[in-house]
Design a protein around this motif. Structure first.
Motif, PDB file in Angstrom:
ATOM      1  N   TYR A  64      38.998  20.834  46.428  1.00  0.00           N
ATOM      2  CA  TYR A  64      39.831  20.517  45.256  1.00  0.00           C
ATOM      3  C   TYR A  64      39.040  19.955  44.073  1.00  0.00           C
ATOM      4  O   TYR A  64      39.593  19.763  42.993  1.00  0.00           O
ATOM      5  N   GLN A  65      37.731  19.730  44.284  1.00  0.00           N
ATOM      6  CA  GLN A  65      36.906  19.254  43.161  1.00  0.00           C
ATOM      7  C   GLN A  65      35.447  19.609  43.424  1.00  0.00           C
ATOM      8  O   GLN A  65      34.960  19.507  44.556  1.00  0.00           O
ATOM      9  N   ILE A  66      34.757  20.056  42.360  1.00  0.00           N
ATOM     10  CA  ILE A  66      33.329  20.354  42.450  1.00  0.00           C
ATOM     11  C   ILE A  66      32.618  19.652  41.305  1.00  0.00           C
ATOM     12  O   ILE A  66      32.884  19.934  40.121  1.00  0.00           O
ATOM     13  N   ASP A  67      31.742  18.736  41.648  1.00  0.00           N
ATOM     14  CA  ASP A  67      30.953  18.022  40.650  1.00  0.00           C
ATOM     15  C   ASP A  67      31.827  17.424  39.541  1.00  0.00           C
ATOM     16  O   ASP A  67      31.498  17.510  38.355  1.00  0.00           O
ATOM     17  N   GLY A  68      32.955  16.850  39.938  1.00  0.00           N
ATOM     18  CA  GLY A  68      33.836  16.174  38.984  1.00  0.00           C
ATOM     19  C   GLY A  68      34.837  17.067  38.288  1.00  0.00           C
ATOM     20  O   GLY A  68      35.645  16.587  37.496  1.00  0.00           O
ATOM     21  N   VAL A  69      34.819  18.378  38.565  1.00  0.00           N
ATOM     22  CA  VAL A  69      35.742  19.326  37.927  1.00  0.00           C
ATOM     23  C   VAL A  69      36.870  19.658  38.894  1.00  0.00           C
ATOM     24  O   VAL A  69      36.615  20.092  40.027  1.00  0.00           O
ATOM     25  N   GLU A  70      38.110  19.445  38.460  1.00  0.00           N
ATOM     26  CA  GLU A  70      39.253  19.783  39.302  1.00  0.00           C
ATOM     27  C   GLU A  70      39.325  21.297  39.492  1.00  0.00           C
ATOM     28  O   GLU A  70      39.182  22.066  38.536  1.00  0.00           O
ATOM     29  N   ILE A  71      39.546  21.733  40.725  1.00  0.00           N
ATOM     30  CA  ILE A  71      39.550  23.149  41.063  1.00  0.00           C
ATOM     31  C   ILE A  71      40.983  23.624  41.279  1.00  0.00           C
ATOM     32  O   ILE A  71      41.772  22.986  41.984  1.00  0.00           O
ATOM     33  N   HIS A  72      41.303  24.778  40.683  1.00  0.00           N
ATOM     34  CA  HIS A  72      42.643  25.345  40.800  1.00  0.00           C
ATOM     35  C   HIS A  72      42.647  26.716  41.482  1.00  0.00           C
ATOM     36  O   HIS A  72      43.718  27.219  41.816  1.00  0.00           O
ATOM     37  N   SER A  73      41.479  27.329  41.641  1.00  0.00           N
ATOM     38  CA  SER A  73      41.416  28.645  42.272  1.00  0.00           C
ATOM     39  C   SER A  73      40.000  28.893  42.758  1.00  0.00           C
ATOM     40  O   SER A  73      39.040  28.271  42.282  1.00  0.00           O
ATOM     41  N   ILE A  74      39.851  29.827  43.689  1.00  0.00           N
ATOM     42  CA  ILE A  74      38.517  30.151  44.170  1.00  0.00           C
ATOM     43  C   ILE A  74      37.689  30.831  43.083  1.00  0.00           C
ATOM     44  O   ILE A  74      36.464  30.652  43.005  1.00  0.00           O
ATOM     45  N   SER A  75      38.339  31.609  42.206  1.00  0.00           N
ATOM     46  CA  SER A  75      37.586  32.265  41.129  1.00  0.00           C
ATOM     47  C   SER A  75      36.953  31.228  40.213  1.00  0.00           C
ATOM     48  O   SER A  75      35.808  31.379  39.776  1.00  0.00           O
ATOM     49  N   GLN A  76      37.678  30.158  39.904  1.00  0.00           N
ATOM     50  CA  GLN A  76      37.119  29.080  39.081  1.00  0.00           C
ATOM     51  C   GLN A  76      35.938  28.435  39.799  1.00  0.00           C
ATOM     52  O   GLN A  76      34.890  28.181  39.189  1.00  0.00           O
ATOM     53  N   ALA A  77      36.091  28.182  41.102  1.00  0.00           N
ATOM     54  CA  ALA A  77      35.023  27.546  41.865  1.00  0.00           C
ATOM     55  C   ALA A  77      33.773  28.421  41.905  1.00  0.00           C
ATOM     56  O   ALA A  77      32.646  27.933  41.723  1.00  0.00           O
ATOM     57  N   LEU A  78      33.957  29.728  42.148  1.00  0.00           N
ATOM     58  CA  LEU A  78      32.811  30.626  42.235  1.00  0.00           C
ATOM     59  C   LEU A  78      32.110  30.772  40.891  1.00  0.00           C
ATOM     60  O   LEU A  78      30.895  30.982  40.838  1.00  0.00           O
ATOM     61  N   ASP A  79      32.869  30.688  39.794  1.00  0.00           N
ATOM     62  CA  ASP A  79      32.242  30.726  38.481  1.00  0.00           C
ATOM     63  C   ASP A  79      31.363  29.496  38.257  1.00  0.00           C
ATOM     64  O   ASP A  79      30.260  29.595  37.703  1.00  0.00           O
ATOM     65  N   ILE A  80      31.863  28.330  38.667  1.00  0.00           N
ATOM     66  CA  ILE A  80      31.057  27.107  38.535  1.00  0.00           C
ATOM     67  C   ILE A  80      29.773  27.246  39.334  1.00  0.00           C
ATOM     68  O   ILE A  80      28.682  26.919  38.855  1.00  0.00           O
TER      69      ILE A  80
END
Length: 356
Positions: free
Chosen positions: A309-325
């Motif tokens: 639900y969070q990567i390096d302080g960024v709230e995650i809403h989808s796997i596509s957002q996470a993979l882009d990060i």
């Protein structure tokens, strides 16, 4: 008294009307004849209105759209002569110092690449680098003060926007097709499928690949890429003829790819090594459905059914957002993943590796 006042008002109004008529006759001599010239003046005023046109947009962008000819030299066993084949495509001048964007498949395995500007100038081109995931390539020609395509880094495209595809289909010369954006994609580096591209119905044919997709102001919206191909077994059924489905790489993604290729000679993507089960949609985060062996996720101890639900302080809403990060993170960088494992919250450091 009231009748007298009314008559005086009428006479004054009539006098003003006569004065206005005399002034108009003096200023506009055409009104003095009896041939209906006054009507012709009004009619010509209406006829002078210009029809709606995208000519200005094309004029703004067209000089920066080039023809690309890539040659492959193959040895021939007849009389010791080599055999040359030429591939046709288009390209877009992105800056005045000679950097161009085109599709990778236009210049793939080419031995010689030639660029022809709209003014007839010809240049040999050097392949700086390419990205197979987005089918983009960066070329360089030895020239300066070149015409460049209008660009806006803050541009956002919407479904329904009018777009113009500019290119050189079938070597007919520069041609423009018009349509609208039918669907929008993301601009993240994890892009690997049709869903990440702009979908539109402006026709793209052989030779259009690598050309410019611009909006009604002539500003670059994307790099024309391909038409939709149905890969299902029955795709050759004539009743499933596919029309009006074409794709372009979004401008923001194309520009990002170009910068990385110019800086590093290739696109370096971070890699995590997870996938999710799309059937379980969530408003926050995503559940890990699968972890690849020896991937950064596996080495870090992430598990199937962990909720990220969070990567390096960024709230995650989808796997596509996470993979882009992750994709835009430099390899060997450590990111802190906040996950929920059942009821237990965890902070798990993950060392990102390069995608191969």
């Amino acid at each position: 008294m009231k009748l007298l006042s009314a008559l005086k008002y009428i006479l004054n109004s009539a006098s003003y009307g006569v004065i206005v008529a005399v002034v108009l006759l003096l200023l506009i001599p055409e009104l003095r004849d009896g041939n209906g010239s006054w009507w012709n003046i009004l009619a010509s005023s209406k006829q002078s209105e210009q029809p709606h046109s995208y000519a200005r947009a094309v004029q703004q962008a067209s000089a920066a759209v080039v023809n690309i000819y890539s040659e492959k030299i193959q040895p021939s066993f007849n009389y010791n002569r080599s055999h040359r084949t030429t591939e046709l495509g288009s390209g877009v001048i992105m800056n005045a110092n000679g950097y161009l964007l085109t599709n990778y498949h236009v210049v793939q395995d080419a031995d010689l690449i030639g660029v022809v500007l709209q003014n007839g100038d010809r240049y040999p081109a050097e392949l700086i680098g390419y990205d197979v995931y987005t089918d983009l390539a960066v070329l360089k020609v030895a020239a300066t003060n070149l015409p460049t395509i209008p660009q806006d880094e803050n541009l956002t495209s919407y479904v329904g926007d009018v777009v113009l595809a500019i290119g050189n289909p079938f070597n007919l010369g520069q041609t423009v097709t018009q349509g609208i954006i039918s669907g929008t994609g993301r601009s993240g580096l994890s892009s690997t499928s049709y869903q990440e591209f702009l979908q539109m119905d402006a026709a793209i044919n052989e030779g259009n690949s690598g050309g410019a997709l611009v909006n009604s102001n002539g500003v670059l919206v994307g790099i024309n890429s391909r038409k939709y191909i149905n890969s299902r077994e029955y795709s050759f059924d004539p009743e499933l003829s596919i029309q009006g489905i074409f794709f372009a790489v979004p401008y923001k993604l194309a520009h990002k790819i170009m910068r990385k290729i110019i800086e590093d000679g290739r696109v370096i993507r971070g890699w995590l090594g997870v996938s999710t089960n799309s059937r379980f949609a969530r408003s926050t985060g995503f559940l890990i459905g699968e972890i690849q062996p020896n991937s950064p996720a596996h080495k870090a101890g992430l598990q199937v059914n962990d909720l990220i639900y969070q990567i390096d302080g960024v709230e995650i809403h989808s796997i596509s957002q996470a993979l882009d990060i992750v994709a835009e993170t430099k390899p060997n960088t450590t990111l802190i993943f906040k996950v929920a494992r059942g009821e237990l919250p965890l902070d798990i450091p993950v060392v990102i590796e390069e995608k191969r």
